[in-house]
Design a protein around this motif. Structure first.
Motif, PDB file in Angstrom:
ATOM      1  N   LYS A   1      -7.111  -0.904   3.037  1.00  0.00           N
ATOM      2  CA  LYS A   1      -7.858  -0.037   3.942  1.00  0.00           C
ATOM      3  C   LYS A   1      -7.306  -0.114   5.365  1.00  0.00           C
ATOM      4  O   LYS A   1      -7.097   0.916   6.027  1.00  0.00           O
ATOM      5  CB  LYS A   1      -9.340  -0.437   3.931  1.00  0.00           C
ATOM      6  CG  LYS A   1     -10.239   0.389   4.847  1.00  0.00           C
ATOM      7  CD  LYS A   1     -10.322   1.830   4.410  1.00  0.00           C
ATOM      8  CE  LYS A   1     -11.385   2.576   5.228  1.00  0.00           C
ATOM      9  NZ  LYS A   1     -11.409   4.018   4.907  1.00  0.00           N
ATOM     10  N   VAL A   2      -7.050  -1.326   5.833  1.00  0.00           N
ATOM     11  CA  VAL A   2      -6.507  -1.493   7.181  1.00  0.00           C
ATOM     12  C   VAL A   2      -5.115  -0.872   7.265  1.00  0.00           C
ATOM     13  O   VAL A   2      -4.777  -0.202   8.253  1.00  0.00           O
ATOM     14  CB  VAL A   2      -6.460  -2.980   7.560  1.00  0.00           C
ATOM     15  CG1 VAL A   2      -5.681  -3.189   8.858  1.00  0.00           C
ATOM     16  CG2 VAL A   2      -7.870  -3.542   7.699  1.00  0.00           C
ATOM     17  N   ALA A   3      -4.313  -1.067   6.225  1.00  0.00           N
ATOM     18  CA  ALA A   3      -2.957  -0.525   6.223  1.00  0.00           C
ATOM     19  C   ALA A   3      -2.966   0.994   6.300  1.00  0.00           C
ATOM     20  O   ALA A   3      -2.174   1.607   7.035  1.00  0.00           O
ATOM     21  CB  ALA A   3      -2.213  -0.982   4.965  1.00  0.00           C
ATOM     22  N   ALA A   4      -3.876   1.612   5.550  1.00  0.00           N
ATOM     23  CA  ALA A   4      -3.962   3.075   5.569  1.00  0.00           C
ATOM     24  C   ALA A   4      -4.493   3.579   6.905  1.00  0.00           C
ATOM     25  O   ALA A   4      -3.989   4.574   7.450  1.00  0.00           O
ATOM     26  CB  ALA A   4      -4.853   3.548   4.426  1.00  0.00           C
ATOM     27  N   ASP A   5      -5.497   2.900   7.449  1.00  0.00           N
ATOM     28  CA  ASP A   5      -6.106   3.341   8.700  1.00  0.00           C
ATOM     29  C   ASP A   5      -5.186   3.145   9.903  1.00  0.00           C
ATOM     30  O   ASP A   5      -5.166   3.971  10.821  1.00  0.00           O
ATOM     31  CB  ASP A   5      -7.426   2.607   8.939  1.00  0.00           C
ATOM     32  CG  ASP A   5      -8.521   3.038   7.979  1.00  0.00           C
ATOM     33  OD1 ASP A   5      -8.338   4.055   7.288  1.00  0.00           O
ATOM     34  OD2 ASP A   5      -9.549   2.329   7.895  1.00  0.00           O
ATOM     35  N   GLN A   6      -4.446   2.037   9.905  1.00  0.00           N
ATOM     36  CA  GLN A   6      -3.632   1.696  11.073  1.00  0.00           C
ATOM     37  C   GLN A   6      -2.169   2.118  10.937  1.00  0.00           C
ATOM     38  O   GLN A   6      -1.406   2.004  11.892  1.00  0.00           O
ATOM     39  CB  GLN A   6      -3.692   0.180  11.328  1.00  0.00           C
ATOM     40  CG  GLN A   6      -5.094  -0.363  11.528  1.00  0.00           C
ATOM     41  CD  GLN A   6      -5.782   0.213  12.742  1.00  0.00           C
ATOM     42  OE1 GLN A   6      -5.138   0.552  13.730  1.00  0.00           O
ATOM     43  NE2 GLN A   6      -7.108   0.330  12.693  1.00  0.00           N
ATOM     44  N   GLY A   7      -1.775   2.558   9.748  1.00  0.00           N
ATOM     45  CA  GLY A   7      -0.388   2.997   9.558  1.00  0.00           C
ATOM     46  C   GLY A   7       0.579   1.891   9.218  1.00  0.00           C
ATOM     47  O   GLY A   7       1.801   2.064   9.329  1.00  0.00           O
TER      48      GLY A   7
END
Length: 351
Positions: A275-281
């Protein structure tokens, strides 16, 4: 928190791999002291149980899920050195068979999910036991706290590795805040699972909990409205001589049920890192897994159309493979311990 290939660059991934290999080597040596008659039969089971419970993603926030990391649970049940090995075996099985966690990132994952979680959890656990009363409840409370802090600790370790070798240009502050924030929530679930499992084993076989060894709590009997100490048994059976077969069988059946049936109802939301990877790029340069064509990739059995059956069979195979590989490793270490003790005894007798 399985890091895929492409999140961390090659030099840092290689350095993490070297650090992880060193930690595993140290743990293999340290596990010789931990894998006695009680721990050796159960270490492979602990690894299989962690594998099974990691399939049970639980919701922690809108559109985000989490799962057990297992370092705290393994360290408290079978010892910190053996705990590192347990989680490492799980990560190896997941990466090779299920395409979960990159193969070039295996060192990163072992460092974060095995080494950091065990070190943080066991340090907190032991520190609390020094100040809490010598009771089983204290062991459970300390297990809860250690597990709770181990998860954001692993998230912080990932942030450090990302700072050193992240492949996407994302501000470090955003990564740290997002990773630690969501993994504090995941840590609550980790703590609850760890405390419940440790408490359950304490209730039936406290001698099998490495973190509770030496804990002497007299059995209480209720007489009227009072609790009194029960009289000691005339000839207690040594803890090492008590069979672990019943516990082993119960644990294996539980792991098979969790992986083969309950996992179908796990949350389908992305876990904290995803989730963090998708949200933050952070996932801009993610690479396809080398084992993406594995017949067990994504925890489903290839060519089986029924989703429930496919996932259940994959889970059962994973539990079986993990318990076999783990048990083989731990019995090998156990035999090495026995040879060392024999050699030491022989040398002492000769003197």
């Amino acid at each position: 928190m399985h890091v895929p290939d492409g999140f961390i660059d090659a030099p840092v991934s290689l350095a993490a791999g070297v650090a992880a290999a060193g930690a595993v080597a140290v743990s293999l040596r340290g596990a010789r002291r931990e894998l006695d008659e009680r721990a050796a039969p159960l270490a492979g089971l602990v690894a299989a149980f962690i594998f099974a419970v990691q399939m049970l993603n639980f919701p922690v926030a809108a559109g985000t899920s989490g799962h057990l990391l297992g370092g705290a649970l393994a360290a408290i049940l079978v010892g910190p050195y053996t705990g590192v090995l347990c989680v490492s075996v799980v990560l190896l099985m997941q990466g090779v068979l299920f395409a979960d966690g990159g193969l070039t990132a295996l060192g990163v994952n072992i460092t974060n999910m095995a080494v950091v979680t065990v070190v943080v959890a066991y340090a907190v656990f032991r520190g609390l036991l020094k100040v809490l009363p010598d009771t089983r409840r204290s062991v459970t409370v300390a297990a809860f706290a250690g597990a709770l802090l181990s998860v954001p600790g692993a998230a912080a370790a990932f942030t450090l590795l990302y700072a050193l070798g992240g492949t996407a240009d994302v501000p470090l502050g955003k990564v740290f805040t997002a990773m630690v924030g969501v993994h504090v929530l995941i840590g609550i679930g980790e703590a609850a699972i760890t405390a419940a499992t440790v408490g359950a084993v304490l209730a039936v076989r406290p001698d099998l909990v490495h973190g509770a060894r030496g804990l002497a709590v007299p059995l209480k009997l209720r007489v009227g409205d009072r609790l009194i100490d029960a009289p000691a048994a005339a000839a207690p059976v040594p803890a090492a001589a008590r069979s672990t077969k019943k516990v082993w069988a119960t644990g294996l059946v539980t792991a098979l049920v969790l992986a083969g049936f309950v996992s179908f109802y796990a949350s389908a939301s992305p876990d904290g890192l995803e989730k963090v990877a998708a949200d933050q790029g952070i996932d801009q340069n993610v690479q396809e897994h080398a084992a993406a064509d594995s017949p067990l990739a994504d925890y489903s059995l290839q060519d089986v159309d029924d989703a429930r059956l496919s996932g259940g069979l994959a889970g059962v195979i994973g539990v079986g493979a993990t318990v076999v590989v783990g048990t083989g490793i731990f019995w090998t270490v156990r035999r090495r311990r026995a040879r060392d003790l024999t050699a030491t005894s022989t040398a002492t007798t000769a003197l």
